[in-house]
Write a protein that holds these residues in place. Structure first.
Motif, PDB file in Angstrom:
ATOM      1  N   LYS A  28       0.836  -1.188   0.000  1.00 42.85           N
ATOM      2  CA  LYS A  28       0.000   0.000   0.000  1.00 42.85           C
ATOM      3  C   LYS A  28       0.878   1.246   0.000  1.00 42.85           C
ATOM      4  CE  LYS A  28      -3.932   2.197   0.469  1.00 42.85           C
ATOM      5  NZ  LYS A  28      -4.798   2.351  -0.636  1.00 42.85           N
ATOM      6  N   LYS A  29       0.504   2.209  -0.848  1.00 43.64           N
ATOM      7  CA  LYS A  29       1.198   3.496  -0.884  1.00 43.64           C
ATOM      8  C   LYS A  29       0.497   4.443   0.079  1.00 43.64           C
ATOM      9  CE  LYS A  29       0.620   6.760  -3.949  1.00 43.64           C
ATOM     10  NZ  LYS A  29       0.558   7.649  -5.078  1.00 43.64           N
ATOM     11  N   ILE A  30       1.272   5.042   0.972  1.00 49.58           N
ATOM     12  CA  ILE A  30       0.739   6.011   1.928  1.00 49.58           C
ATOM     13  C   ILE A  30       1.409   7.348   1.650  1.00 49.58           C
ATOM     14  CG2 ILE A  30       0.562   6.652   4.361  1.00 49.58           C
ATOM     15  CD1 ILE A  30       0.721   3.635   4.988  1.00 49.58           C
ATOM     16  N   ASP A  31       0.609   8.344   1.322  1.00 45.76           N
ATOM     17  CA  ASP A  31       1.117   9.702   1.159  1.00 45.76           C
ATOM     18  C   ASP A  31       0.993  10.400   2.505  1.00 45.76           C
ATOM     19  OD1 ASP A  31       1.773   9.608  -1.595  1.00 45.76           O
ATOM     20  OD2 ASP A  31      -0.353   9.746  -2.089  1.00 45.76           O
ATOM     21  N   TYR A  32       2.136  10.658   3.121  1.00 50.46           N
ATOM     22  CA  TYR A  32       2.155  11.283   4.442  1.00 50.46           C
ATOM     23  C   TYR A  32       2.546  12.746   4.279  1.00 50.46           C
ATOM     24  CZ  TYR A  32       3.516  12.357   9.218  1.00 50.46           C
ATOM     25  OH  TYR A  32       3.627  12.942  10.451  1.00 50.46           O
ATOM     26  N   TYR A  33       1.683  13.649   4.765  1.00 51.64           N
ATOM     27  CA  TYR A  33       1.889  15.080   4.569  1.00 51.64           C
ATOM     28  C   TYR A  33       2.340  15.810   5.831  1.00 51.64           C
ATOM     29  CZ  TYR A  33      -0.401  14.120   0.171  1.00 51.64           C
ATOM     30  OH  TYR A  33      -0.711  13.599  -1.060  1.00 51.64           O
ATOM     31  N   GLY A  34       2.654  15.094   6.875  1.00 53.80           N
ATOM     32  CA  GLY A  34       3.116  15.732   8.097  1.00 53.80           C
ATOM     33  C   GLY A  34       4.519  16.294   7.937  1.00 53.80           C
ATOM     34  N   ASP A  35       4.936  17.108   8.908  1.00 57.60           N
ATOM     35  CA  ASP A  35       6.253  17.728   8.871  1.00 57.60           C
ATOM     36  C   ASP A  35       7.340  16.846   9.490  1.00 57.60           C
ATOM     37  OD1 ASP A  35       5.217  20.020   7.706  1.00 57.60           O
ATOM     38  OD2 ASP A  35       4.781  20.936   9.651  1.00 57.60           O
ATOM     39  N   ALA A  36       6.963  16.017  10.431  1.00 55.87           N
ATOM     40  CA  ALA A  36       7.939  15.218  11.163  1.00 55.87           C
ATOM     41  C   ALA A  36       7.644  13.731  10.959  1.00 55.87           C
ATOM     42  CB  ALA A  36       7.876  15.563  12.644  1.00 55.87           C
ATOM     43  N   PRO A  37       8.690  12.894  10.946  1.00 54.38           N
ATOM     44  CA  PRO A  37       8.452  11.451  10.857  1.00 54.38           C
ATOM     45  C   PRO A  37       7.571  10.984  12.011  1.00 54.38           C
ATOM     46  CG  PRO A  37      10.776  11.939  10.582  1.00 54.38           C
ATOM     47  CD  PRO A  37      10.114  13.210  11.014  1.00 54.38           C
ATOM     48  N   VAL A  38       6.761   9.973  11.756  1.00 53.05           N
ATOM     49  CA  VAL A  38       5.823   9.496  12.768  1.00 53.05           C
ATOM     50  C   VAL A  38       5.777   7.970  12.753  1.00 53.05           C
ATOM     51  CG1 VAL A  38       3.783   9.582  11.268  1.00 53.05           C
ATOM     52  CG2 VAL A  38       3.509   9.872  13.721  1.00 53.05           C
ATOM     53  N   GLY A  39       5.633   7.409  13.947  1.00 46.92           N
ATOM     54  CA  GLY A  39       5.448   5.973  14.061  1.00 46.92           C
ATOM     55  C   GLY A  39       4.011   5.608  13.750  1.00 46.92           C
ATOM     56  N   MET A  40       3.732   4.340  13.732  1.00 48.25           N
ATOM     57  CA  MET A  40       2.386   3.873  13.417  1.00 48.25           C
ATOM     58  C   MET A  40       2.035   2.670  14.274  1.00 48.25           C
ATOM     59  SD  MET A  40       3.227   2.268   9.709  1.00 48.25           S
ATOM     60  CE  MET A  40       4.950   2.546   9.416  1.00 48.25           C
ATOM     61  N   THR A  41       0.777   2.323  14.224  1.00 51.90           N
ATOM     62  CA  THR A  41       0.309   1.103  14.860  1.00 51.90           C
ATOM     63  C   THR A  41      -0.034   0.127  13.748  1.00 51.90           C
ATOM     64  OG1 THR A  41      -0.555   2.324  16.751  1.00 51.90           O
ATOM     65  CG2 THR A  41      -1.398   0.094  16.413  1.00 51.90           C
ATOM     66  N   ILE A  42       0.574  -1.042  13.805  1.00 46.84           N
ATOM     67  CA  ILE A  42       0.374  -2.075  12.789  1.00 46.84           C
ATOM     68  C   ILE A  42      -0.375  -3.218  13.444  1.00 46.84           C
ATOM     69  CG2 ILE A  42       1.503  -3.674  11.201  1.00 46.84           C
ATOM     70  CD1 ILE A  42       3.986  -1.736  11.412  1.00 46.84           C
ATOM     71  N   SER A  43      -1.538  -3.529  12.917  1.00 46.32           N
ATOM     72  CA  SER A  43      -2.347  -4.638  13.419  1.00 46.32           C
ATOM     73  C   SER A  43      -2.318  -5.753  12.382  1.00 46.32           C
ATOM     74  CB  SER A  43      -3.785  -4.165  13.648  1.00 46.32           C
ATOM     75  OG  SER A  43      -4.629  -5.276  13.865  1.00 46.32           O
ATOM     76  N   ILE A  44      -1.945  -6.942  12.820  1.00 49.33           N
ATOM     77  CA  ILE A  44      -1.942  -8.111  11.935  1.00 49.33           C
ATOM     78  C   ILE A  44      -2.889  -9.134  12.539  1.00 49.33           C
ATOM     79  CG2 ILE A  44      -0.566  -9.943  10.897  1.00 49.33           C
ATOM     80  CD1 ILE A  44       1.872  -8.049  11.254  1.00 49.33           C
ATOM     81  N   GLN A  45      -3.986  -9.367  11.842  1.00 51.03           N
ATOM     82  CA  GLN A  45      -4.985 -10.323  12.305  1.00 51.03           C
ATOM     83  C   GLN A  45      -4.793 -11.635  11.554  1.00 51.03           C
ATOM     84  OE1 GLN A  45      -8.997  -8.954  11.929  1.00 51.03           O
ATOM     85  NE2 GLN A  45      -9.851 -10.850  12.695  1.00 51.03           N
ATOM     86  N   ALA A  46      -4.738 -12.726  12.305  1.00 55.10           N
ATOM     87  CA  ALA A  46      -4.553 -14.048  11.715  1.00 55.10           C
ATOM     88  C   ALA A  46      -5.902 -14.754  11.593  1.00 55.10           C
ATOM     89  CB  ALA A  46      -3.601 -14.881  12.566  1.00 55.10           C
ATOM     90  N   ASN A  47      -6.210 -15.197  10.387  1.00 54.76           N
ATOM     91  CA  ASN A  47      -7.412 -16.002  10.144  1.00 54.76           C
ATOM     92  C   ASN A  47      -7.053 -17.465   9.978  1.00 54.76           C
ATOM     93  OD1 ASN A  47      -9.135 -13.774  10.208  1.00 54.76           O
ATOM     94  ND2 ASN A  47      -8.688 -13.305   8.072  1.00 54.76           N
ATOM     95  N   GLY A  48      -5.816 -17.794  10.263  1.00 55.45           N
ATOM     96  CA  GLY A  48      -5.302 -19.151  10.163  1.00 55.45           C
ATOM     97  C   GLY A  48      -3.808 -19.100  10.446  1.00 55.45           C
ATOM     98  N   PRO A  49      -3.131 -20.233  10.345  1.00 56.30           N
ATOM     99  CA  PRO A  49      -1.698 -20.261  10.650  1.00 56.30           C
ATOM    100  C   PRO A  49      -0.881 -19.476   9.619  1.00 56.30           C
ATOM    101  CG  PRO A  49      -2.435 -22.391   9.827  1.00 56.30           C
ATOM    102  CD  PRO A  49      -3.651 -21.549   9.985  1.00 56.30           C
ATOM    103  N   ALA A  50       0.224 -18.910  10.082  1.00 54.25           N
ATOM    104  CA  ALA A  50       1.171 -18.202   9.215  1.00 54.25           C
ATOM    105  C   ALA A  50       2.541 -18.270   9.869  1.00 54.25           C
ATOM    106  CB  ALA A  50       0.742 -16.760   9.005  1.00 54.25           C
TER     107      ALA A  50
END
Length: 151
Positions: A28-50
């Motif tokens: 996914k391409k994310i266009d970030y328009y903020g002035d300062a670098p920022v962290g994120m929250t990444i959620s990974i949901q499992a619907n089966g084994p991985a």
């Protein structure tokens, strides 16, 4: 009984009304328009084994890898349907947690030793994920705040 839609599906056999689509994309391409670098929250949901989940920032070539063998040793079983991994890369609040059966467990030790805590930078950021096995069993969501520099 008072809840009504202002529209309807007039066919009894065809799904003419679509409320939304889930797109199976790993990048996914994310266009970030903020002035300062920022962290994120990444959620990974499992619907089966991985196995061996890796998150990439294609723009900066940074990556984070979750070793599912270590995760299985910590939890007593491998990643399974219903599990959710929550990764926070925000400065001052970095964490990696697993939610399973209503319980939260710190699994930061399952994160690869050389992992980069990916930050969004001003402009285009291309974020993707992969798994060595079971990639189609995973759904990844990203959330972040736009940060502006101020006085």
């Amino acid at each position: 009984p008072k809840f009504e839609f202002a529209f309807s599906n007039e066919s009894l056999t065809l799904p003419l009304l679509v409320m939304g689509d889930i797109l199976a994309v790993q990048e996914k391409k994310i266009d970030y328009y903020g002035d300062a670098p920022v962290g994120m929250t990444i959620s990974i949901q499992a619907n089966g084994p991985a196995e061996n989940i890796t998150i990439f920032d294609r723009t900066t070539q940074e990556s984070m890898r979750i070793d599912t063998t270590k995760l299985a040793n910590m939890m007593g079983s491998p990643l399974q349907a219903g599990d959710e991994i929550l990764i926070t890369t925000q400065r001052g609040g970095k964490s990696v947690s697993l939610y399973r059966s209503g319980f939260k467990t710190n699994i930061i030790n399952a994160l690869d030793r050389d992992a980069d805590w990916i930050q969004l930078r001003r402009g285009e950021n291309i974020i993707s994920f992969a798994a060595s096995e079971g990639q189609t069993n995973l759904i990844m969501r990203l959330s972040y705040r736009v940060i502006y520099e101020g006085v």
